[in-house]
Design an enzyme around this catalytic site. Structure first.
Site, PDB file in Angstrom:
ATOM      1  N   LEU A  15      -3.694  18.404   3.135  1.00 36.02           N
ATOM      2  CA  LEU A  15      -3.699  19.421   4.193  1.00 36.02           C
ATOM      3  C   LEU A  15      -2.286  19.948   4.454  1.00 36.02           C
ATOM      4  O   LEU A  15      -2.082  21.161   4.559  1.00 36.02           O
ATOM      5  CB  LEU A  15      -4.289  18.836   5.489  1.00 36.02           C
ATOM      6  CG  LEU A  15      -4.325  19.810   6.659  1.00 36.02           C
ATOM      7  CD1 LEU A  15      -5.160  21.053   6.327  1.00 36.02           C
ATOM      8  CD2 LEU A  15      -4.866  19.139   7.924  1.00 36.02           C
ATOM      9  N   ASP A  39      10.028   9.225   8.025  1.00 34.84           N
ATOM     10  CA  ASP A  39       8.982   8.217   8.213  1.00 34.84           C
ATOM     11  C   ASP A  39       8.518   8.297   9.668  1.00 34.84           C
ATOM     12  O   ASP A  39       9.277   7.961  10.583  1.00 34.84           O
ATOM     13  CB  ASP A  39       9.562   6.833   7.889  1.00 34.84           C
ATOM     14  CG  ASP A  39       8.550   5.716   8.092  1.00 34.84           C
ATOM     15  OD1 ASP A  39       7.426   5.993   8.553  1.00 34.84           O
ATOM     16  OD2 ASP A  39       8.897   4.559   7.794  1.00 34.84           O
ATOM     17  N   TYR A 128      -9.832   2.752  10.476  1.00 39.64           N
ATOM     18  CA  TYR A 128      -9.291   4.112  10.350  1.00 39.64           C
ATOM     19  C   TYR A 128      -9.627   4.930  11.609  1.00 39.64           C
ATOM     20  O   TYR A 128      -8.739   5.523  12.228  1.00 39.64           O
ATOM     21  CB  TYR A 128      -9.872   4.775   9.094  1.00 39.64           C
ATOM     22  CG  TYR A 128      -9.564   6.249   8.955  1.00 39.64           C
ATOM     23  CD1 TYR A 128      -8.249   6.682   8.771  1.00 39.64           C
ATOM     24  CD2 TYR A 128     -10.572   7.205   9.016  1.00 39.64           C
ATOM     25  CE1 TYR A 128      -7.964   8.042   8.645  1.00 39.64           C
ATOM     26  CE2 TYR A 128     -10.296   8.557   8.885  1.00 39.64           C
ATOM     27  CZ  TYR A 128      -8.987   8.972   8.698  1.00 39.64           C
ATOM     28  OH  TYR A 128      -8.704  10.316   8.576  1.00 39.64           O
TER      29      TYR A 128
HETATM   30  N1  LIG Z   1      -9.047  13.473   3.975  1.00 39.61           N
HETATM   31  C1  LIG Z   1     -10.074  13.651   4.790  1.00 39.61           C
HETATM   32  O1  LIG Z   1     -11.240  13.677   4.386  1.00 39.61           O
HETATM   33  C2  LIG Z   1      -9.829  13.842   6.268  1.00 39.61           C
HETATM   34  C3  LIG Z   1     -10.938  14.114   7.104  1.00 39.61           C
HETATM   35  C4  LIG Z   1     -10.715  14.327   8.443  1.00 39.61           C
HETATM   36  C5  LIG Z   1      -9.425  14.280   8.961  1.00 39.61           C
HETATM   37  N2  LIG Z   1      -8.380  13.987   8.137  1.00 39.61           N
HETATM   38  C6  LIG Z   1      -7.040  13.945   8.726  1.00 39.61           C
HETATM   39  O2  LIG Z   1      -6.316  15.056   8.213  1.00 39.61           O
HETATM   40  C7  LIG Z   1      -4.925  14.734   8.147  1.00 39.61           C
HETATM   41  C8  LIG Z   1      -4.385  15.065   6.772  1.00 39.61           C
HETATM   42  O3  LIG Z   1      -5.098  14.260   5.827  1.00 39.61           O
HETATM   43  P1  LIG Z   1      -4.975  14.504   4.260  1.00 39.61           P
HETATM   44  O4  LIG Z   1      -6.351  14.487   3.735  1.00 39.61           O
HETATM   45  O5  LIG Z   1      -4.088  15.664   3.976  1.00 39.61           O
HETATM   46  O6  LIG Z   1      -4.274  13.136   3.846  1.00 39.61           O
HETATM   47  P2  LIG Z   1      -3.304  12.808   2.642  1.00 39.61           P
HETATM   48  O7  LIG Z   1      -3.502  13.753   1.518  1.00 39.61           O
HETATM   49  O8  LIG Z   1      -3.469  11.342   2.418  1.00 39.61           O
HETATM   50  O9  LIG Z   1      -1.874  13.098   3.281  1.00 39.61           O
HETATM   51  C9  LIG Z   1      -1.278  12.252   4.220  1.00 39.61           C
HETATM   52  C10 LIG Z   1       0.232  12.394   4.075  1.00 39.61           C
HETATM   53  O10 LIG Z   1       0.862  11.542   5.038  1.00 39.61           O
HETATM   54  C11 LIG Z   1       1.966  10.933   4.412  1.00 39.61           C
HETATM   55  N3  LIG Z   1       2.366   9.712   5.109  1.00 39.61           N
HETATM   56  C12 LIG Z   1       1.762   8.507   5.114  1.00 39.61           C
HETATM   57  N4  LIG Z   1       2.471   7.619   5.837  1.00 39.61           N
HETATM   58  C13 LIG Z   1       3.548   8.304   6.320  1.00 39.61           C
HETATM   59  C14 LIG Z   1       4.668   7.948   7.117  1.00 39.61           C
HETATM   60  N5  LIG Z   1       4.829   6.704   7.584  1.00 39.61           N
HETATM   61  N6  LIG Z   1       5.591   8.906   7.414  1.00 39.61           N
HETATM   62  C15 LIG Z   1       5.456  10.157   6.932  1.00 39.61           C
HETATM   63  N7  LIG Z   1       4.435  10.560   6.158  1.00 39.61           N
HETATM   64  C16 LIG Z   1       3.481   9.642   5.847  1.00 39.61           C
HETATM   65  C17 LIG Z   1       1.481  10.642   3.003  1.00 39.61           C
HETATM   66  O11 LIG Z   1       2.560  10.415   2.170  1.00 39.61           O
HETATM   67  P3  LIG Z   1       2.384   9.352   0.958  1.00 39.61           P
HETATM   68  O12 LIG Z   1       1.313   9.914   0.080  1.00 39.61           O
HETATM   69  O13 LIG Z   1       3.744   9.327   0.350  1.00 39.61           O
HETATM   70  O14 LIG Z   1       1.986   8.052   1.604  1.00 39.61           O
HETATM   71  C18 LIG Z   1       0.741  11.955   2.692  1.00 39.61           C
HETATM   72  O15 LIG Z   1       1.649  12.931   2.185  1.00 39.61           O
HETATM   73  C19 LIG Z   1      -4.819  13.255   8.545  1.00 39.61           C
HETATM   74  O16 LIG Z   1      -4.498  13.182   9.907  1.00 39.61           O
HETATM   75  C20 LIG Z   1      -6.225  12.729   8.347  1.00 39.61           C
HETATM   76  O17 LIG Z   1      -6.488  11.632   9.187  1.00 39.61           O
HETATM   77  C21 LIG Z   1      -8.540  13.781   6.795  1.00 39.61           C
END
Ligand SMILES: NC(=O)c1ccc[n+]([C@@H]2O[C@H](COP(=O)([O-])OP(=O)(O)OC[C@H]3O[C@@H](n4cnc5c(N)ncnc54)[C@H](OP(=O)(O)O)[C@@H]3O)[C@@H](O)[C@H]2O)c1
Length: 286
Positions: A15, A39, A128
């Site tokens: 996202l 971080d 989660y």
């Molecule tokens: N994916 C879904 O189906 C879904 C559904 C509903 C809501 N959401 C929400 O949407 C949002 C975005 O999700 P996404 O799907 O884009 O997830 P994603 O692709 O896993 O991206 C999450 C990002 O957060 C980074 N991150 C993790 N730990 C961190 C830290 N301590 N400091 C800074 N950055 C950190 C990760 O970096 P690394 O990869 O280097 O760890 C990654 O770049 C999240 O809030 C998630 O809960 C997701």
């Protein structure tokens, strides 16, 4: 000349990178970057970045999103999903920035019989979901100018989502088993990003549900991916409990975009239109 500065925490995720692509094209917006990824679990790092750069808007896309890892490493999940959100809320408040915080349909328990609005009762069951709800609560308590955006089943141009899982399966499997008793709405990261970008310019604070329109089971979602791919792979339904290694997600978490509709800020496309657009850009290898 840019008139707004925006910091996307977690800008490399599916996202975060979709939001970055849109904002990067907008000459009126400066997207703040750091040579080193900040971080979010480190309050000092977060406050120092915000104090130096003074963003007008902070978008929190940083999260630990793998359900199975969250179950096994609860402290880490709470550290990123709850304390990370807290730290961004503290820092945003200090510089009077708006905080747009992304959350999830997993804050609901899955027992509802109707689409869930922003005013329905939350009751997460998974680590989660619990850690994400704790993050929402910190944001609501600590950042006066906040928007909490809950979405569902997000997929985009990275490798860790359901669409890429099925597309990879098309190349190696004859049959793919997919849960039939999980119902919600697939949402493309690009379409969700369009809505989030609109919130940058809005002052209608509060919680927003933001999923594509329509609903389906994971099984129907997988079948539509296969249909659009033109490939011939069997998708077989899997019921809850059939595979104990899968974390039991809530069964029914259909989000109703009630606040979005009432405010008239945006209209999400249907999940089928959105998925078809996404799949057009994909080349499936033979
Ligand atoms: N994916 C879904 O189906 C879904 C559904 C509903 C809501 N959401 C929400 O949407 C949002 C975005 O999700 P996404 O799907 O884009 O997830 P994603 O692709 O896993 O991206 C999450 C990002 O957060 C980074 N991150 C993790 N730990 C961190 C830290 N301590 N400091 C800074 N950055 C950190 C990760 O970096 P690394 O990869 O280097 O760890 C990654 O770049 C999240 O809030 C998630 O809960 C997701």
């Amino acid at each position: 000349m840019s008139s707004l500065s925006v910091w996307i925490a977690g800008a490399k995720g599916q996202l975060g990178s979709a939001i970055y692509r849109i904002l990067h094209e907008d000459v009126k917006i400066e997207v703040l970057t750091s040579d080193l990824d900040v971080d979010v679990t480190d309050l000092e790092e977060v406050t120092s970045f915000v104090n130096i750069n003074h963003p007008d808007v902070v978008i929190n896309c940083a999260a630990m999103t793998d359900l199975a890892i969250c179950e096994r490493q609860a402290a880490s999940a709470f550290k990123v999903n709850a304390l990370g959100a807290r730290n961004l809320a503290i820092a945003a408040r200090k510089v009077n920035a708006k905080l747009i915080h992304i959350s999830t349909d997993d804050v609901f328990d899955g027992t509802a019989k109707h689409p869930l609005t922003e005013f329905d009762r939350v009751n997460p069951r998974t680590v989660y979901g619990k850690s994400k709800l704790a993050g929402e609560q910190f944001v609501r308590e600590l950042a006066p100018k906040h928007m909490v955006v809950r979405s569902s089943w997000i997929y985009g141009n990275t490798k860790n989502n359901f669409v890429s899982y099925i597309l990879d399966g098309l190349l190696t499997e004859d049959t793919i088993f997919v849960p039939v008793d999980q119902v919600s709405t697939p949402t493309s990261a690009d379409d969700l990003a369009e809505f989030i970008v609109k919130l940058i310019h809005s002052s209608e604070y509060g919680i927003y549900h933001a999923s594509c329109e329509g609903m389906c089971s994971r099984y129907e979602f997988a079948r539509e991916i296969v249909r659009l791919s033109g490939k011939d792979v069997r998708i077989e339904p899997l019921a809850a409990g059939d595979n104990p290694s899968i974390v039991n997600r809530p069964r029914y978490t259909l989000l109703d975009n009630f606040m979005m509709r009432m405010s008239g800020i945006h209209q999400m496309p249907t999940w089928k239109e959105s998925l078809a657009r996404f799949m057009e850009g994909k080349k499936i290898n033979e």
